[in-house]
Design a protein around this motif. Structure first.
Motif, mmCIF file in Angstrom:
data_model
loop_
_atom_site.group_PDB
_atom_site.id
_atom_site.type_symbol
_atom_site.label_atom_id
_atom_site.label_comp_id
_atom_site.label_asym_id
_atom_site.label_seq_id
_atom_site.Cartn_x
_atom_site.Cartn_y
_atom_site.Cartn_z
ATOM 1 N N ALA A 94 4.190 4.820 -6.651
ATOM 2 C CA ALA A 94 3.498 4.837 -7.941
ATOM 3 C C ALA A 94 2.532 6.005 -8.064
ATOM 4 O O ALA A 94 2.154 6.389 -9.171
ATOM 5 C CB ALA A 94 2.752 3.521 -8.143
ATOM 6 N N GLY A 95 2.110 6.580 -6.919
ATOM 7 C CA GLY A 95 1.204 7.722 -6.965
ATOM 8 C C GLY A 95 -0.212 7.367 -7.358
ATOM 9 O O GLY A 95 -0.926 8.172 -7.960
ATOM 10 N N VAL A 96 -0.649 6.153 -6.991
ATOM 11 C CA VAL A 96 -1.998 5.683 -7.307
ATOM 12 C C VAL A 96 -2.780 5.551 -5.993
ATOM 13 O O VAL A 96 -2.256 5.012 -5.012
ATOM 14 C CB VAL A 96 -1.937 4.329 -8.044
ATOM 15 N N PRO A 97 -4.016 6.018 -5.927
ATOM 16 C CA PRO A 97 -4.746 6.035 -4.653
ATOM 17 C C PRO A 97 -5.133 4.649 -4.151
ATOM 18 O O PRO A 97 -5.451 3.743 -4.937
ATOM 19 C CB PRO A 97 -5.992 6.871 -4.967
ATOM 20 N N VAL A 98 -5.106 4.505 -2.817
ATOM 21 C CA VAL A 98 -5.548 3.283 -2.144
ATOM 22 C C VAL A 98 -6.575 3.664 -1.085
ATOM 23 O O VAL A 98 -6.753 4.842 -0.775
ATOM 24 C CB VAL A 98 -4.360 2.537 -1.487
ATOM 25 N N VAL B 271 -6.915 1.306 -5.575
ATOM 26 C CA VAL B 271 -6.270 0.001 -5.682
ATOM 27 C C VAL B 271 -6.527 -0.785 -4.407
ATOM 28 O O VAL B 271 -6.352 -0.272 -3.298
ATOM 29 C CB VAL B 271 -4.758 0.152 -5.934
ATOM 30 N N ASN B 272 -6.954 -2.031 -4.559
ATOM 31 C CA ASN B 272 -7.146 -2.923 -3.427
ATOM 32 C C ASN B 272 -5.870 -3.724 -3.182
ATOM 33 O O ASN B 272 -5.203 -3.546 -2.168
ATOM 34 C CB ASN B 272 -8.328 -3.859 -3.689
ATOM 35 N N LYS C 66 0.829 -1.206 0.000
ATOM 36 C CA LYS C 66 0.000 0.000 0.000
ATOM 37 C C LYS C 66 0.866 1.261 0.000
ATOM 38 O O LYS C 66 0.536 2.246 -0.675
ATOM 39 C CB LYS C 66 -0.960 -0.016 1.188
ATOM 40 N N HIS C 67 1.961 1.225 0.744
ATOM 41 C CA HIS C 67 2.871 2.366 0.744
ATOM 42 C C HIS C 67 3.460 2.562 -0.651
ATOM 43 O O HIS C 67 3.531 3.694 -1.153
ATOM 44 C CB HIS C 67 3.987 2.163 1.769
ATOM 45 N N PHE C 68 3.871 1.474 -1.282
ATOM 46 C CA PHE C 68 4.470 1.585 -2.611
ATOM 47 C C PHE C 68 3.464 2.142 -3.620
ATOM 48 O O PHE C 68 3.769 3.064 -4.386
ATOM 49 C CB PHE C 68 4.976 0.219 -3.086
ATOM 50 N N VAL C 69 2.266 1.574 -3.638
ATOM 51 C CA VAL C 69 1.262 1.997 -4.619
ATOM 52 C C VAL C 69 0.926 3.475 -4.460
ATOM 53 O O VAL C 69 0.873 4.227 -5.443
ATOM 54 C CB VAL C 69 -0.003 1.127 -4.504
ATOM 55 N N GLY D 268 -4.882 2.714 -16.885
ATOM 56 C CA GLY D 268 -3.743 3.611 -16.687
ATOM 57 C C GLY D 268 -3.075 3.400 -15.343
ATOM 58 O O GLY D 268 -1.841 3.429 -15.229
ATOM 59 N N TYR D 269 -3.883 3.179 -14.304
ATOM 60 C CA TYR D 269 -3.323 2.902 -12.978
ATOM 61 C C TYR D 269 -2.479 1.628 -13.010
ATOM 62 O O TYR D 269 -1.394 1.570 -12.426
ATOM 63 C CB TYR D 269 -4.449 2.743 -11.950
ATOM 64 N N ALA D 270 -2.992 0.598 -13.662
ATOM 65 C CA ALA D 270 -2.269 -0.676 -13.721
ATOM 66 C C ALA D 270 -0.929 -0.506 -14.417
ATOM 67 O O ALA D 270 0.109 -1.008 -13.952
ATOM 68 C CB ALA D 270 -3.120 -1.726 -14.429
#
Length: 390
Positions: A121-125, A269-270, A114-117, A240-242
């Motif tokens: 990566a700058g994608v919301p969780v 992202v889950n 979750k920290h990495f994403v 795009g997130y993927a």
């Protein structure tokens, strides 16, 4: 091996893990002219049955890893919990490892993931907090409740998860899990659960499949609809997130990105799965290139294939429950009835023992329209005594 080296048909590809995802990978590899060597401790495994050879040993056995490294130039994983140090060992032996050990290590701990994403990566969780001690429980923000407490490592198909409404619920669940590292995620009002399969090769080329719309029963994927019934903007953002996550991980291989779509259209992202995924099974029959062929292509250093979808599809997961009638008496499902349905494609995984909640196979129903594929899937569900999808 050289990052630009292309492995030609006739070469042997390595596989860590012998389950059904590996079986479908080995079948795709054979179609393209490659052999597969499986490292798997279990006897008579689904992947081993269709591969050239099986090294029957534990995933962290150095002698077994050395034997695999002596037979192949590239290796991939069949499930997410292959030890990252084993993959690192194979990298140091000069193999092309897809996915890389560093990327797998990120996905094996939900807090790290979750920290990495979110931060890299700058994608919301979803809103969340690490729970590694009872002090962390005491310090939790009440706004995260009600939520779901998950073990940080090893949980899948709903295992290692507990719904919690109060701090005391969290404390009890944390103790029930044995005090292992956990993550608390805020329970959100979901519109849909979806996923995107993304492939990335060693040249940085990335390709995403159409978004899959997913439905679960008892924490296990039951139905996938491809493409998801969402608007083009939402689908584009999800894909795009993927791609963004795969790029940030410097990923090589096939990655599944599981996502939540909220009622207001927000996409979060889950989880990540560093391998092909159940929700991508429909790509075998509905897309120009399957997720498993993409896995072969990334390993061999080949260009990625087209992810264009040529047929609408609905995939039904078949569990061992379907081998039992209402009284619990063993029976054989009506395969003749299922295969009589136009557009029904049956995939059975070669597992000898049908047990409840065990993944035994799937059927993908394809059609020229979404309505045709869904109606065929409903007919298959009736024959298999499954709840009808909608």
């Amino acid at each position: 091996m050289n990052a630009n080296e292309v492995l030609m048909p006739g070469e042997t590809l390595g596989l860590m893990g012998g389950g059904q995802l590996g079986r479908m990978f080995a079948q795709a590899a054979a179609t393209m002219g490659y052999h597969v060597a499986v490292l798997e401790p279990g006897k008579a495994c689904p992947a081993g049955e269709v591969s050239r050879e099986q090294i029957e040993t534990k995933y962290d056995d150095v002698a077994g890893l050395a034997a695999l490294a002596g037979r192949v130039k590239a290796v991939t994983t069949e499930f997410e919990n292959v030890p990252a140090p084993s993959l690192e060992y194979l990298e140091k032996a000069g193999l092309r490892v897809c996915p890389p050990s560093a990327a797998v290590a990120v996905t094996q701990d939900r807090n790290v993931e979750k920290h990495f994403v979110s931060e890299v990566a700058g994608v919301p969780v979803a809103p969340h907090a690490a729970v590694r001690s009872e002090a962390d429980v005491d310090a939790l923000d009440a706004s995260l409740l009600p939520g779901i407490l998950k073990t940080a490592r090893l949980g899948y198909d709903g295992k290692g998860q507990a719904r919690v409404a109060t701090i005391e619920d969290v404390r009890k669940a944390f103790r029930d899990f044995g005090g292992v590292d956990c993550v608390l995620e805020k329970r959100l009002s979901l519109k849909l659960e979806v996923s995107v399969i993304v492939a990335r090769n060693s040249h940085g080329e990335t390709a995403t499949f159409p978004v899959s719309e997913n439905f679960h029963r008892n924490g296990i994927l039951a139905v996938s609809v491809l493409p998801a019934r969402i608007d083009e903007d939402t689908a584009s953002r999800a894909r795009g997130y993927a791609a963004k996550i795969a790029q940030a991980l410097n990923y090589v291989g096939v990655l599944c990105v599981e996502l939540f779509i909220l009622e207001d259209g927000t996409i979060l992202v889950n989880e990540l799965a560093p391998r092909p995924h159940n929700s991508g099974h429909a790509t075998i029959d509905a897309c120009v290139t399957s997720q498993y062929e993409q896995q072969v292509r990334t390993m061999a250093g080949l260009p990625l294939g087209s992810t264009e979808q040529h047929s609408h599809a609905v995939m039904l997961n078949i569990l061992g429950d379907e081998w039992f009638d209402e009284e619990g008496v063993k029976r054989e499902p009506d395969w003749a009835g299922v295969t009589a349905i136009p557009g029904a494609k049956l995939h059975i995984y070669g597992k000898a023992d049908a047990r409840r909640a065990r993944k035994m196979g799937h059927v993908t129903c394809i059609g020229r329209t979404a309505e045709e594929a869904m109606e065929r899937a409903r007919e298959a569900a009736r024959i298999l005594h499954l709840p009808e999808p909608n």
